[in-house]
Structure formats: C-alpha cells, structure tokens
Design a protein around this motif. Structure first.
Motif, mmCIF file in Angstrom:
data_model
loop_
_atom_site.group_PDB
_atom_site.id
_atom_site.type_symbol
_atom_site.label_atom_id
_atom_site.label_comp_id
_atom_site.label_asym_id
_atom_site.label_seq_id
_atom_site.Cartn_x
_atom_site.Cartn_y
_atom_site.Cartn_z
ATOM 1 N N LYS A 212 0.841 -1.210 0.000
ATOM 2 C CA LYS A 212 0.000 0.000 0.000
ATOM 3 C C LYS A 212 0.866 1.247 0.000
ATOM 4 C CE LYS A 212 -3.818 2.498 0.615
ATOM 5 N NZ LYS A 212 -3.323 3.848 0.830
ATOM 6 N N SER A 213 1.902 1.215 0.782
ATOM 7 C CA SER A 213 2.746 2.407 0.833
ATOM 8 C C SER A 213 3.432 2.644 -0.525
ATOM 9 C CB SER A 213 3.728 2.238 1.992
ATOM 10 O OG SER A 213 4.950 2.740 1.685
ATOM 11 N N ASP A 216 0.804 4.143 -2.653
ATOM 12 C CA ASP A 216 0.634 5.567 -2.326
ATOM 13 C C ASP A 216 1.666 6.401 -3.075
ATOM 14 O OD1 ASP A 216 -1.428 5.026 -0.565
ATOM 15 O OD2 ASP A 216 -0.136 4.946 1.202
ATOM 16 N N CYS A 219 1.013 6.541 -6.778
ATOM 17 C CA CYS A 219 -0.080 7.473 -7.131
ATOM 18 C C CYS A 219 0.442 8.908 -7.160
ATOM 19 C CB CYS A 219 -1.236 7.352 -6.139
ATOM 20 S SG CYS A 219 -2.127 5.798 -6.295
ATOM 21 N N GLN A 220 1.318 9.226 -6.201
ATOM 22 C CA GLN A 220 1.911 10.579 -6.200
ATOM 23 C C GLN A 220 2.752 10.793 -7.453
ATOM 24 O OE1 GLN A 220 4.244 10.804 -2.639
ATOM 25 N NE2 GLN A 220 2.452 10.843 -1.299
ATOM 26 N N HIS A 249 1.286 2.758 6.118
ATOM 27 C CA HIS A 249 0.873 3.412 4.878
ATOM 28 C C HIS A 249 -0.053 4.571 5.192
ATOM 29 C CE1 HIS A 249 -3.023 1.371 5.300
ATOM 30 N NE2 HIS A 249 -2.331 0.290 5.596
ATOM 31 N N ASP A 250 -0.266 5.413 4.196
ATOM 32 C CA ASP A 250 -1.198 6.532 4.346
ATOM 33 C C ASP A 250 -2.608 6.051 4.054
ATOM 34 O OD1 ASP A 250 0.948 8.130 4.789
ATOM 35 O OD2 ASP A 250 1.096 8.797 2.687
ATOM 36 N N TRP A 251 -3.557 6.924 4.323
ATOM 37 C CA TRP A 251 -4.936 6.641 3.937
ATOM 38 C C TRP A 251 -5.509 7.926 3.377
ATOM 39 C CZ3 TRP A 251 -6.652 1.957 3.345
ATOM 40 C CH2 TRP A 251 -8.009 1.766 3.058
ATOM 41 N N VAL A 252 -5.782 7.951 2.103
ATOM 42 C CA VAL A 252 -6.272 9.181 1.474
ATOM 43 C C VAL A 252 -7.794 9.116 1.425
ATOM 44 C CG1 VAL A 252 -6.223 10.601 -0.623
ATOM 45 C CG2 VAL A 252 -4.159 9.370 0.104
ATOM 46 N N ASP A 256 -9.125 6.134 -1.031
ATOM 47 C CA ASP A 256 -8.838 4.774 -0.570
ATOM 48 C C ASP A 256 -10.071 4.113 0.042
ATOM 49 O OD1 ASP A 256 -6.361 5.529 -1.341
ATOM 50 O OD2 ASP A 256 -5.468 5.571 0.663
#
Ligand code: PRX
Length: 673
Positions: A212-213, A216, A219-220, A249-252, A256
């Motif tokens: 996931k990270s 992320d 995607c950036q 990981h982040d969560w947008v 997401d």
C-alpha cells in the motif's frame, strides 16, 4: 545462457512413463503428429470443435487464424473466432458451476506462514467473490474497455480481481508485487488506470512487503506525471493479524477504500458483459531490448482457447489432478496457468503466497504432500536453488501423488532436469519443459507427456497450431539439423495482438527483423531428431531467475543517478539465477570511483525497477569499448564479465575507437579482488 547447451548430450532420451501414457489425452508420437497436422492443415475443424465446448453468447462465424505477418502487405494483424461473443470469466466459473462442479475446490490458498488461515474455495465461492468484485467495479463506474491496475500479493483476491475485470469487459493490468513505486507509476500512467487494486502488505518469509505504501507513492508519482488515480481498493491482508504493525501506509480519504467495504454489500450475482472474440482481455508489461516496458495486449477468445488447450494437453489435465503452479500472477505464467488455464478446465489448484524456503527449504514439497499435488510447475532457477540443499528436504516428504513436473521461464540445464526427474519425480514422473513468452500467452514448444520421449534440456516439439521456423541471420529458413533465430510462421490462438496504444512499436519490435515472421528474440537449435533446444536470447534482454529484464531499463536506472555519466549492462552465467546482472558504470568527469558508491547504485536500480533487478556486479569503467561511430561493443563487455575473462578471446577489437579501454577494464576488474 547458450553455454548450457554446448555440452549437452543431444541423444540422451527419457521414455514416456507407461502409467502416464495409459491415461493420457494423447498416447503416442503418431497421435501427436496426426493432431498437429490437423491443427495446421484444418484449423477450422481442429480449433472450432474445441472452441464449441465453451459457452458462446453469439457463435463465431470463422475460426481463423486470419493474420498477416508481412508488413509489405499491410499492417500486421491477427484474429480468431471472428463474429463470436463470449466471456472468459463466465467460461472459467459459471460454466463449471452449471456442469455440476460448483462444490469442487477451485483454489487451495496456502499462506506464507504454515500456521496461518489457509482456506479452500469452491467454484461457487470463487464465482460469488468475483461477482461481488465485478459489481463493485461497476458501481465505481468501471465499464468495458477501461483499464484496472492490480498490484496484489498471491492471495485469492488476485485471480478474483482479474476475473472480475474480465466479467465486465474491463482490461486488467497486473503489476508484479516486486516492482517498485516508480515502475508501478509508469504502468498506471501508460494504462491510464483510474482504479488500482492493492493490499496493505504481505509477509514474504519473515519480511513485510509494503504494497500500500508503494502504491501511495506510485499514485503521487503518477499525479506528478499528470495522471490522477481516483480509487485505490486495499485488500486488508495483514489487517487484524499479528503482522498488522509491520506495514505502514497513508490513507487518502475519498480515494482509498478497504476491499471488504468495497465489495461487502454487493450482490453475489452479476450479469456478464458479452465481449467480442477480439476485445481486449488484459495487458501485461514486459521488457524488450529497448527503452520502456511494453504493454503486451491479449484479447479474449484466442487466449481462452490457447490456455485451455495447453493446460489440457501439455499438462495432460485429468479431473482427479491437483495442479500447483509456483509462479506469481504478476507474470504471464500466473495469468495463463493459475487464473485462466486451470479454471477453464475446472481444475483444482494450489495458490501459494509464500516463498520456497520459508519456513524451511522444503516448503514446495510440504505443499505437494499436503494437497496431494499431481502436477507441479516451476522455474529452473527454483530447482537449481533447491538442489543446493540436497535430496533429504525433498525425500522426507511424501511426493507419491506427483505424476507430472513442468518447467518454464528459462532454459533448463540437463543437470537440473535430471535432478528434478530423479529426486522430485522419484524417477517415475514426466517432465514438461515448456517454452513460451508473455507475448505468446501459452506454450509454443513442449512435449505432450503421454506421447513424446523427452531429451533433458529440450522443449521438444511445437504445440498444436504453432508453426515455428529457424532462420539464419539473413532471414533464410533452415532445414533439418540447424541453429539460428527462432520465429513463428503461424501464431497460436493466444498470441498477443498488439502493444497497448502503440501498434507501430509492436510491428517494429517483433516483425521488422525478418519479413513475414514473428521473431521471438530467442536463439534455437534443431537436432537430427527434430527436437528444439533453446539457446538463450539473441537481443539485449536477460533472464534473471526466470524474470525477463531489459538491459536498457537497468542502464536508464543507473544513469538516473546524479554521478553516473554512462552505463552498459550485460548478463553473465549464474549458477542459480541462470543469468546475473553485470553493470559497467562510467562516472561524470571529476567524480571519484569509490566502492562505497556501489551499494547506492544497486539501491537506485531497486528503487526504479524492483529488488529482482538488483545488479550482481558493478564494474567501474572510466571508458567503454566503443566503435568509432560510438556504438558500445557489447560482445566485448559480455566476455569481460565472465569469471575467466583473462583467458577469453575478445575477438576483433581493431574497430574500437580506443582499444586501451579494454586493458583498463581488465586492470580494475571486480572479480580480480
Ligand atoms: O528467452 C525465453 C525464455 O523466457 C523468455 C520469455 O520470458 P517471459 O515473457 O517473461 O515469459 C516467461 C514465461 C513464459 C523467452 O523468450 N524462456 C521461457 N521459457 C523457456 C525459455 N527459454 C528456454 N526454455 C524455456 N522453457
């Protein structure tokens, strides 16, 4: 790689095991030859009859192949089963449920850890999962022809997501979970996938993979290239397990969504999108000799027939079989011989998330014993690695259920072939060395195990419908015993149709070398008995542990490092990996050649491609051997990369602009230390 074949005894023969022949679909060489002849001379009947076993919403009007490989006569094109409408996911799932196989196990999911929640899924259960997934994708606005990128570990969600795309006519683009954020971003942008399906992470042996990270970050990177991913579906593979805190990981918000929420409330039935035979099914990126990876495009009906037929005949699939292919669905082998081929046959198979050496070196054999696997399919690199641990890890497991062993991805050296046959197969199993490519979708050369006596190291004969030839460098077809460039005169139905969005590159990459033929990129010998022996790539593609890597990709990753002026990458023979990655690196004027820089360069390649492409050796090259016109002489570099470089004959180096660079390379050779 060609070296493997130099000392090979081309007359050594292993007879068809009689107990296998007795039940086989094709029982003799004569029968194989008759069927092969029929497949070439009357494809209309041969493939047409086979295809009619599937469900067609609209029957095809013509079987094919309708094709043109000659650019002088117009654009290269291929088509099969014109006029037909079908759906491969329907044929993999609904059709099997309808013919009474609903309760049959489709997938035994074996986790990374021995004591994890392994689970088995029946055809009905997989169908329901796929329908929910498909409904969720539809609700997301994904429609026919849209691309969906899939970056998942080997859990059941991976084939399910692929089949869900196929069910609604969307085009999946699976990216192997070992690729880096950079590589994933490039593939997302090229495919313009608004939806990406990933997982929080996965444990591979004892190490977490931060899927996931990485997504992320990808995607950036995609956004920086002007493309916005709108939805990231995240499978909670480690969520709620003891490993949950291993992944970060982040969560947008708004982008997401957990997969359980995404598919949770969707109905378990979903109307099928009937697609035309030649509608795209998937794209899969692979490496070529130049530049960026190529998005190989496969279509529906021909691919369906090719994977079905090879699964049935090459693996001699029988209802009581349990199939175990150790590949990852991120590569073509997993597409054709996990997701599609076995399911089209209604087979029971094992899907393995982990690695062969965890928790111990006998994991593959433990799995074979646990599920009573009959048909096992892996790569020579794995066999060679496991050979190093000796016979006991194999023989301490009960492998009596095995009857057929497959090999794929690179030439198998006779020593590994015989070990596989004697130790893993207990001397009683057939071995199918299968030669094919991402581009061909299914096997090109392989023995039909009930019919063909095998020679260790040879992929034997062409599969039905496949017409190969060996050409000399001028493009002249060679007859009888010979050695040269392996081409296709007639494609299997599962052949790629184009490169995604770039038909001109497709023609250039595969049809420009020899007019009228598809060039595989491989060298090949034919012996006096007509057996084919692959001798390795003829282009700048290397095959590392069965992973295909373009030397140009590694070079561009290296030159992206600020201190590097130039790089040249070649393969060298590697005991276990088949080939290793050897990099010559020239630094910018004024930079100091310091070995402390080497790990940084390796890290750079890992970051831009993935860990599987990590260089084995870096050789400082203040100068590279170039011709006066500036072309790097790779032939010389390949020889200097060999362990016995000092005694190698470098051939004619008189055309080098500066012959002294060769002495410099020998003087600062990394292997000299
Ligand atoms: O060089 C051949 C080698 O792998 C290449 C295709 O790689 P890829 O598209 O990644 O597909 C791998 C899985 C099908 C070929 O051009 N190769 C594959 N199988 C064999 C092989 N070389 C020799 N013997 C094989 N059995």
């Amino acid at each position: 790689m060609g070296d493997f074949n130099q000392e090979v005894d081309m007359s050594e023969m292993f007879k068809v095991p009689e107990q296998l022949r007795a039940k086989a679909h094709v029982k003799s060489m004569e029968e194989y030859q008759t069927m092969y002849k029929a497949s070439i001379e009357d494809p209309e009947t041969f493939w047409g009859d086979m295809a009619r076993g599937f469900h067609w919403e609209t029957p095809f009007t013509k079987v094919g192949p309708t094709f043109n490989f000659d650019r002088a006569k117009g654009p290269v094109h291929m088509s099969w089963f014109d006029g037909g409408k079908t759906n491969i996911a329907y044929n993999c799932l609904d059709r099997n449920v309808e013919r009474g196989l609903g309760d049959r196990i489709a997938i035994h999911y074996e986790c990374n850890d021995m004591d994890d929640q392994h689970a088995s899924f029946s055809y009905t259960q997989v169908l329901e999962m796929v329908c929910k997934f498909a409904n969720a994708l539809k609700a997301e606005g994904v429609t026919k022809g849209d691309r969906v990128s899939i970056y998942l570990p080997m859990t059941v969600e991976l084939p399910a997501a692929m089949l869900a795309c196929a069910r609604i006519g969307a085009v999946h683009s699976v990216v192997f979970g070992g690729f880096s954020a950079d590589a994933l971003a490039g593939r997302i942008v090229d495919a313009q996938s608004k939806v990406v399906i990933t997982a929080d992470g996965v444990m591979r042996a004892t190490k977490p993979v931060q899927l996931k990270s990485i997504t992320d970050k990808a995607c950036q990177l995609a956004e920086a290239q002007g493309f916005k991913v709108e939805r990231v579906v995240c499978v909670g593979r480690l969520k709620g397990t003891p490993y949950a805190d291993q992944v970060k990981h982040d969560w947008v918000e708004g982008r997401d969504v957990w997969c359980s929420d995404f598919i949770g409330s969707q109905p378990a039935t979903c109307a099928v999108e009937w697609v035309a035979s030649e509608d795209p099914l998937f794209m899969l990126y692979t490496s070529g000799s130049t530049g960026r990876p190529k998005g190989v495009l496969h279509t529906t009906a021909g691919y369906m027939l090719g994977t079905f037929a090879t699964m049935k005949y090459v693996f001699d699939y029988q209802m009581e079989d349990t199939f175990f292919c150790t590949a990852d669905c991120g590569w073509i082998t997993g597409h054709s011989y996990i997701t599609y081929g076995p399911m089209l046959n209604g087979a029971t198979q094992v899907l393995f998330e982990g690695v062969p050496t965890h928790p111990e070196v006998d994991r593959f054999w433990k799995i074979c014993a646990k599920y009573k696997v009959t048909t096992f399919y892996t790569a020579p690199t794995a066999i060679r690695a496991l050979m190093k641990s000796g016979e006991e890890p194999v023989t301490r497991n009960d492998l009596s259920s095995l009857r057929l062993l497959g090999s794929v991805g690179e030439p198998i050296n006779p020593e590994a072939w015989k070990w596989y046959h004697r130790v893993v197969g207990g001397g009683r199993c057939a071995i199918a060395d299968t030669y094919w490519q991402t581009e061909t979708g299914s096997h090109l050369l392989a023995p039909l195990v009930g019919a063909v006596d095998c020679k260790p190291g040879s992929a034997c004969f062409p599969f039905f419908g496949v017409e190969v030839a060996i050409l000399d460098d001028k493009g002249v077809e060679l007859e009888g015993e010979c050695s040269g460039n392996l081409v296709l005169k007639r494609p299997p139905p599962s052949m790629m149709r184009s490169l995604y969005g770039d038909h001109a590159r497709f023609e250039e990459a595969y049809f420009s070398q020899f007019n009228g033929y598809y060039f595989t990129g491989d060298g090949c010998k034919r012996d006096k008995d007509g057996y084919y022996w692959l001798t390795g790539r003829m282009d700048d593609v290397i095959n590392v542990s069965g992973h295909r890597i373009g030397t140009a990709e590694v070079e561009s990753a290296l030159v992206a490092f600020s201190k590097v002026a130039e790089a040249a990458v070649v393969g060298f023979p590697h005991d276990i990996k088949g080939e290793g990655i050897y990099c010559y690196v020239t630094l910018n004027e004024g930079e100091e050649y310091d070995d402390a820089l080497k790990p940084k360069l390796k890290a750079q390649v890992r970051e831009m491609i993935g860990a599987f492409a990590t260089p084995d050796e870096i050789h400082w090259a203040p100068g590279l051997p170039k011709t006066r016109s500036g072309k790097i002489m790779r032939r010389v570099l390949r020889k200097i990369a060999l362990p016995d470089y000092l005694t190698q004959d470098l051939g004619d180096t008189s055309t080098l602009a500066d012959p002294s660079v060769v002495d410099v390379l020998k003087a600062n050779h990394p292997r000299a230390a």
